[in-house]
Design an enzyme around this catalytic site. Structure first.
Site, PDB file in Angstrom:
ATOM      1  N   ASN A   1       0.850  -1.185   0.000  1.00  7.91           N
ATOM      2  CA  ASN A   1       0.000   0.000   0.000  1.00  7.91           C
ATOM      3  C   ASN A   1       0.888   1.236   0.000  1.00  7.91           C
ATOM      4  O   ASN A   1       2.113   1.126  -0.032  1.00  7.91           O
ATOM      5  CB  ASN A   1      -0.959  -0.020   1.192  1.00  7.91           C
ATOM      6  CG  ASN A   1      -0.213  -0.136   2.511  1.00  7.91           C
ATOM      7  OD1 ASN A   1       0.623   0.702   2.834  1.00  7.91           O
ATOM      8  ND2 ASN A   1      -0.507  -1.174   3.279  1.00  7.91           N
TER       9      ASN A   1
ATOM     10  N   ASP B   1      -4.364 -11.136  12.513  1.00 11.85           N
ATOM     11  CA  ASP B   1      -4.877  -9.857  13.002  1.00 11.85           C
ATOM     12  C   ASP B   1      -4.084  -9.478  14.249  1.00 11.85           C
ATOM     13  O   ASP B   1      -4.429  -9.855  15.381  1.00 11.85           O
ATOM     14  CB  ASP B   1      -6.371  -9.974  13.319  1.00 11.85           C
ATOM     15  CG  ASP B   1      -7.024  -8.626  13.563  1.00 11.85           C
ATOM     16  OD1 ASP B   1      -6.334  -7.726  14.075  1.00 11.85           O
ATOM     17  OD2 ASP B   1      -8.214  -8.482  13.250  1.00 11.85           O
TER      18      ASP B   1
ATOM     19  N   PHE C   1      -4.854   1.922  14.544  1.00 10.70           N
ATOM     20  CA  PHE C   1      -5.114   2.960  13.558  1.00 10.70           C
ATOM     21  C   PHE C   1      -6.131   2.424  12.552  1.00 10.70           C
ATOM     22  O   PHE C   1      -6.141   1.228  12.244  1.00 10.70           O
ATOM     23  CB  PHE C   1      -3.833   3.359  12.829  1.00 10.70           C
ATOM     24  CG  PHE C   1      -3.033   4.428  13.527  1.00 10.70           C
ATOM     25  CD1 PHE C   1      -2.782   5.642  12.920  1.00 10.70           C
ATOM     26  CD2 PHE C   1      -2.523   4.202  14.799  1.00 10.70           C
ATOM     27  CE1 PHE C   1      -2.042   6.631  13.565  1.00 10.70           C
ATOM     28  CE2 PHE C   1      -1.774   5.174  15.453  1.00 10.70           C
ATOM     29  CZ  PHE C   1      -1.540   6.398  14.832  1.00 10.70           C
TER      30      PHE C   1
ATOM     31  N   LYS D   1     -14.440  -0.959  14.313  1.00 10.56           N
ATOM     32  CA  LYS D   1     -13.118  -1.559  14.527  1.00 10.56           C
ATOM     33  C   LYS D   1     -12.754  -1.534  16.005  1.00 10.56           C
ATOM     34  O   LYS D   1     -12.175  -2.500  16.530  1.00 10.56           O
ATOM     35  CB  LYS D   1     -12.068  -0.809  13.705  1.00 10.56           C
ATOM     36  CG  LYS D   1     -10.689  -1.450  13.735  1.00 10.56           C
ATOM     37  CD  LYS D   1      -9.744  -0.796  12.724  1.00 10.56           C
ATOM     38  CE  LYS D   1      -8.412  -1.522  12.677  1.00 10.56           C
ATOM     39  NZ  LYS D   1      -7.513  -0.951  11.642  1.00 10.56           N
TER      40      LYS D   1
ATOM     41  N   LYS E   1     -11.967  -5.174  17.565  1.00  8.30           N
ATOM     42  CA  LYS E   1     -10.585  -5.518  17.898  1.00  8.30           C
ATOM     43  C   LYS E   1     -10.346  -5.647  19.403  1.00  8.30           C
ATOM     44  O   LYS E   1      -9.398  -6.297  19.828  1.00  8.30           O
ATOM     45  CB  LYS E   1      -9.633  -4.460  17.337  1.00  8.30           C
ATOM     46  CG  LYS E   1      -9.748  -4.243  15.835  1.00  8.30           C
ATOM     47  CD  LYS E   1      -9.257  -5.422  15.038  1.00  8.30           C
ATOM     48  CE  LYS E   1      -9.253  -5.086  13.546  1.00  8.30           C
ATOM     49  NZ  LYS E   1      -8.757  -6.192  12.716  1.00  8.30           N
TER      50      LYS E   1
END
Length: 397
Positions: free
Chosen positions: A208, A305, A323, A337, A341
């Protein structure tokens, strides 16, 4: 007070060098031990005898002095101090520092040191404002070099403007701040940064546009508050920060391994843009065109993850921060998220192409916690880092 602190003072050549004599005296009055280094140009403004007399210490001048190298080599000299101070810091010496030159004792010491460096620039106003000098200063700030001044006023050359070296009390105060134990002193913070590269074959990969700039800036800000930082970084464009314990990785799985190897920590900040997917069977040979105009479909599988696993780990740090880089529905995705998470904070930012944030010099983040969302205005990534570091320090008190 600077009682017992060791200062390596580099004096470069400029009319402001006369202030370095008073600086030595003031630092010693505060209890500091000052080891002076003179450039050849500095000797045109202050004498080694006067510097040595005020410091009550030998003056180091030559890179290839066999006696000095036998008694204390330049590498040892660069690392024996608690802080390196460059006063005055001329445009020439700043350029050497920014571009990695090491052709005399002063520049070699500055390249070899593993300690923080504080510069007090002094030069003509036009030299200070010159684009080349401003680029060098920006690079040094990005590298973690501290600055005090310059001030604005009348120059010895008769011109007026920015470029005057800070007054001695200001430099002494800056030295004290640089050596002070910050609010994160004694804290270990784990920080991930940069992209990951997931191989397709030996020459191609999935990645990315993350430059790693925000992660590096945050590491510098955390260390500036006294933290010990383990910096796990993918192949970023921005170099890792000086002073951190750097672990370089390539893939998400390597980052996963490095993160768990770095635990325990007081806080973990996951700023890396980790690839969600990897190719199941990456080819061990370069994939060649066969003339069909097509390529065999690639099969993907999810990467580990890291954020979720650390959040649920028995070694979970007291503060876990993730983030969220999104291109749409920023707050909704970030809130989801945060819940999914199991972390404490999510730092959300909009990385749509039109924002220029991913790979750029600025950022605009929203901090999401159980208490709600706090949107910060768009600012430089260094300023974002300072804001986040201050909040992390408050949370770990």
């Amino acid at each position: 007070m600077l009682q017992g602190k060791k200062i390596l003072l580099v004096i470069a050549g400029g009319i402001a060098a006369f202030k370095s004599l008073d600086l030595i005296r003031r630092l010693r009055e505060q209890g500091a031990h000052v080891t002076p280094v003179l450039t050849r140009a500095a000797e045109q403004f202050v004498t080694p005898l006067s510097v040595s007399a005020l410091a009550a210490e030998k003056v180091y001048r030559e890179l290839f002095d066999l006696t000095d190298e036998r008694e204390m080599g330049h590498i040892e000299l660069s690392r024996a101090a608690d802080l390196v101070v460059v006063a005055p810091a001329t445009a020439d010496l700043l350029a050497k520092m920014a571009n990695g030159h090491a052709d005399d004792l002063a520049s070699t010491l500055l390249m070899a040191t593993d300690k923080r460096v504080l510069c007090a620039p002094a030069m003509n106003v036009r030299m200070w404002l010159h684009p080349a000098n401003q680029r060098n200063v920006a690079q040094l700030r990005a590298d973690g070099v501290l600055f005090t001044g310059p001030g604005e006023g009348e120059m010895a050359c008769g011109e007026y403007g920015p470029g005057r070296m800070s007054e001695v009390p200001e430099i002494v105060a800056a030295v004290g701040e640089a050596l002070a134990e910050g609010p994160l002193s004694g804290k270990h913070i784990l920080l991930t940064s940069g992209p990951t590269h997931e191989p397709i074959d030996p020459v191609r990969y999935i990645a990315n546009r993350s430059s790693g700039a925000q992660g590096t800036a945050l590491a510098r800000a955390l260390m500036g508050l006294g933290a010990s930082v383990t910096f796990v970084t993918g192949p970023a464009l921005v170099p890792p920060p000086a002073g951190a314990s750097v672990v370089k990785v390539e893939t998400a799985r390597q980052m996963h391994e490095a993160v768990f190897a770095a635990l325990p920590a007081d806080a973990a900040v996951f700023a890396a843009a980790v690839a969600d997917w990897r190719v199941v069977d990456a080819s061990d040979k370069k994939i060649k065109k066969d003339g069909s105009g097509r390529i065999a479909p690639l099969e993907f599988t999810e990467n580990p993850d890291i954020l979720a696993e650390v959040s649920k780990s028995p070694q979970r740090p007291g503060l876990v921060i993730g983030f969220a880089a999104e291109t749409n529905d920023l707050i909704a995705h970030a809130e989801a998220k945060l819940k999914r998470k199991g972390c404490d904070w999510i730092i959300a930012n909009d990385v749509s192409p039109e924002t220029g944030i991913m790979g750029g010099s600025e950022n605009a983040v929203t901090i999401l916690t159980a208490a709600g969302a706090d949107a910060l205005p768009r600012m430089s990534k260094d300023q974002v880092a300072q804001q986040l570091a201050a909040r992390i320090a408050e949370a770990l008190r």
